[in-house]
Design a protein around this motif. Sequence first.
Motif, PDB file in Angstrom:
ATOM      1  N   ILE A   1      28.272  51.587  43.800  1.00 19.20           N
ATOM      2  CA  ILE A   1      29.709  51.197  43.446  1.00 19.20           C
ATOM      3  C   ILE A   1      30.541  52.412  43.644  1.00 19.20           C
ATOM      4  CG2 ILE A   1      31.957  49.879  42.725  1.00 19.20           C
ATOM      5  CD1 ILE A   1      29.554  47.626  41.958  1.00 19.20           C
ATOM      6  N   VAL A   2      30.847  52.462  44.857  1.00 21.06           N
ATOM      7  CA  VAL A   2      31.896  53.577  44.627  1.00 21.06           C
ATOM      8  C   VAL A   2      33.966  53.011  45.529  1.00 21.06           C
ATOM      9  CG1 VAL A   2      32.506  56.040  46.526  1.00 21.06           C
ATOM     10  CG2 VAL A   2      30.264  55.023  46.283  1.00 21.06           C
ATOM     11  N   GLU A   3      34.502  54.023  43.944  1.00 22.38           N
ATOM     12  CA  GLU A   3      35.699  53.807  43.802  1.00 22.38           C
ATOM     13  C   GLU A   3      36.198  53.364  45.622  1.00 22.38           C
ATOM     14  OE1 GLU A   3      39.498  55.137  41.412  1.00 22.38           O
ATOM     15  OE2 GLU A   3      37.761  55.967  41.397  1.00 22.38           O
ATOM     16  N   GLY A   4      36.812  52.125  45.664  1.00 18.19           N
ATOM     17  CA  GLY A   4      38.064  52.368  47.079  1.00 18.19           C
ATOM     18  C   GLY A   4      37.019  52.344  48.252  1.00 18.19           C
ATOM     19  N   LEU A   5      35.783  52.178  48.453  1.00 19.89           N
ATOM     20  CA  LEU A   5      34.843  52.329  49.497  1.00 19.89           C
ATOM     21  C   LEU A   5      33.882  50.857  48.951  1.00 19.89           C
ATOM     22  CD1 LEU A   5      32.708  55.612  49.729  1.00 19.89           C
ATOM     23  CD2 LEU A   5      35.173  54.880  51.083  1.00 19.89           C
ATOM     24  N   ASN A   6      33.573  50.361  50.680  1.00 20.77           N
ATOM     25  CA  ASN A   6      32.961  48.884  50.833  1.00 20.77           C
ATOM     26  C   ASN A   6      33.514  48.163  50.275  1.00 20.77           C
ATOM     27  OD1 ASN A   6      30.733  47.845  52.882  1.00 20.77           O
ATOM     28  ND2 ASN A   6      29.470  48.226  50.491  1.00 20.77           N
ATOM     29  N   MET A   7      34.792  48.047  50.535  1.00 14.53           N
ATOM     30  CA  MET A   7      35.499  47.166  50.404  1.00 14.53           C
ATOM     31  C   MET A   7      36.052  45.733  50.694  1.00 14.53           C
ATOM     32  SD  MET A   7      37.779  48.708  47.552  1.00 14.53           S
ATOM     33  CE  MET A   7      38.865  47.088  47.361  1.00 14.53           C
ATOM     34  N   VAL A   8      34.999  44.195  49.965  1.00 15.28           N
ATOM     35  CA  VAL A   8      35.172  42.830  50.360  1.00 15.28           C
ATOM     36  C   VAL A   8      36.402  42.170  49.997  1.00 15.28           C
ATOM     37  CG1 VAL A   8      32.644  43.387  50.876  1.00 15.28           C
ATOM     38  CG2 VAL A   8      33.130  42.955  48.625  1.00 15.28           C
ATOM     39  N   LYS A   9      36.211  40.694  50.582  1.00 10.05           N
ATOM     40  CA  LYS A   9      36.688  39.906  49.999  1.00 10.05           C
ATOM     41  C   LYS A   9      36.274  39.326  49.292  1.00 10.05           C
ATOM     42  CE  LYS A   9      40.592  40.851  53.503  1.00 10.05           C
ATOM     43  NZ  LYS A   9      42.203  40.565  53.985  1.00 10.05           N
ATOM     44  N   ARG A  10      36.956  38.216  48.414  1.00 11.48           N
ATOM     45  CA  ARG A  10      36.124  36.865  47.646  1.00 11.48           C
ATOM     46  C   ARG A  10      37.352  36.267  46.595  1.00 11.48           C
ATOM     47  NH1 ARG A  10      32.197  38.399  49.290  1.00 11.48           N
ATOM     48  NH2 ARG A  10      30.919  40.202  48.932  1.00 11.48           N
ATOM     49  N   HIS A  11      36.447  34.926  47.090  1.00 10.88           N
ATOM     50  CA  HIS A  11      37.542  33.508  47.074  1.00 10.88           C
ATOM     51  C   HIS A  11      37.578  33.630  45.750  1.00 10.88           C
ATOM     52  CE1 HIS A  11      37.659  33.748  50.814  1.00 10.88           C
ATOM     53  NE2 HIS A  11      38.535  33.011  51.006  1.00 10.88           N
ATOM     54  N   VAL A  12      38.568  33.757  44.602  1.00 11.72           N
ATOM     55  CA  VAL A  12      38.097  33.603  43.185  1.00 11.72           C
ATOM     56  C   VAL A  12      39.638  32.370  42.954  1.00 11.72           C
ATOM     57  CG1 VAL A  12      38.806  34.105  40.905  1.00 11.72           C
ATOM     58  CG2 VAL A  12      38.097  35.669  42.912  1.00 11.72           C
ATOM     59  N   ARG A  13      38.191  31.113  42.210  1.00 11.12           N
ATOM     60  CA  ARG A  13      38.913  30.677  41.164  1.00 11.12           C
ATOM     61  C   ARG A  13      39.874  30.552  39.786  1.00 11.12           C
ATOM     62  NH1 ARG A  13      34.969  25.412  40.308  1.00 11.12           N
ATOM     63  NH2 ARG A  13      35.092  25.282  42.350  1.00 11.12           N
ATOM     64  N   ALA A  14      40.810  29.990  39.982  1.00 13.03           N
ATOM     65  CA  ALA A  14      41.860  30.071  38.766  1.00 13.03           C
ATOM     66  C   ALA A  14      41.027  29.892  38.051  1.00 13.03           C
ATOM     67  CB  ALA A  14      42.997  29.420  38.880  1.00 13.03           C
ATOM     68  N   ARG A  15      41.714  30.894  36.400  1.00 18.69           N
ATOM     69  CA  ARG A  15      40.525  30.821  35.059  1.00 18.69           C
ATOM     70  C   ARG A  15      41.831  31.260  34.220  1.00 18.69           C
ATOM     71  NH1 ARG A  15      35.441  34.481  35.647  1.00 18.69           N
ATOM     72  NH2 ARG A  15      34.430  33.415  33.743  1.00 18.69           N
ATOM     73  N   GLY A  16      41.913  30.032  33.498  1.00 17.44           N
ATOM     74  CA  GLY A  16      42.571  29.884  32.368  1.00 17.44           C
ATOM     75  C   GLY A  16      44.142  30.449  32.653  1.00 17.44           C
ATOM     76  N   ASN A  17      44.328  31.717  32.326  1.00 19.99           N
ATOM     77  CA  ASN A  17      45.612  32.260  32.555  1.00 19.99           C
ATOM     78  C   ASN A  17      45.514  33.219  33.660  1.00 19.99           C
ATOM     79  OD1 ASN A  17      46.566  31.597  30.263  1.00 19.99           O
ATOM     80  ND2 ASN A  17      46.820  33.129  28.972  1.00 19.99           N
ATOM     81  N   GLU A  18      44.185  33.739  34.595  1.00 15.03           N
ATOM     82  CA  GLU A  18      44.088  34.795  35.431  1.00 15.03           C
ATOM     83  C   GLU A  18      44.496  33.554  36.755  1.00 15.03           C
ATOM     84  OE1 GLU A  18      40.555  36.476  36.042  1.00 15.03           O
ATOM     85  OE2 GLU A  18      40.687  37.354  33.339  1.00 15.03           O
ATOM     86  N   PRO A  19      45.179  33.838  37.726  1.00 11.30           N
ATOM     87  CA  PRO A  19      45.543  33.072  39.583  1.00 11.30           C
ATOM     88  C   PRO A  19      44.168  33.265  40.078  1.00 11.30           C
ATOM     89  CG  PRO A  19      46.668  35.312  39.033  1.00 11.30           C
ATOM     90  CD  PRO A  19      46.226  35.146  38.381  1.00 11.30           C
ATOM     91  N   GLY A  20      44.167  31.937  40.861  1.00  8.32           N
ATOM     92  CA  GLY A  20      43.076  32.057  41.808  1.00  8.32           C
ATOM     93  C   GLY A  20      43.650  32.922  43.169  1.00  8.32           C
ATOM     94  N   GLY A  21      42.546  33.130  44.350  1.00 12.73           N
ATOM     95  CA  GLY A  21      43.166  33.443  45.368  1.00 12.73           C
ATOM     96  C   GLY A  21      42.157  34.190  45.593  1.00 12.73           C
TER      97      GLY A  21
END
Length: 108
Positions: free
Chosen positions: A39-59
């Motif tokens: 995993i290289v910093e800032g390269l091969n960026m992908v989007k993931r759909h994340v479910r809200a968990r506890g205090n962390e928002p989804g999106g």
Amino acid sequence: MQAQKFHVAKGDTVMVITGKEKTKTGTVQKVLPKKDGVIVEGLNMVKRHVRARGNEPGGIVEKEAAIHISNVQLYCSKCAKPVRTKVTVLENGDKQRTCVKCGISLEK
């Protein structure tokens, strides 16, 4: 089964030599031996759909995805290009990776 040894390690500066991120450089954040990737910093960026968990928002979250180890090469700052490396043994018995072209040490 024995862990596989790679030509790059965490913290190395690498250049992607093929694929959509070709000619871009970055720092290795993580080596994934089971996936044969890095995993290289800032390269091969992908989007993931994340479910809200506890205090962390989804999106939708953007994060780095793995790049196959064969698609990256160590970057030499003196040569300013990706290079092959060789292992040289110092007088005290320590090993270090050096650039094949200019002979500079590529250790952190």
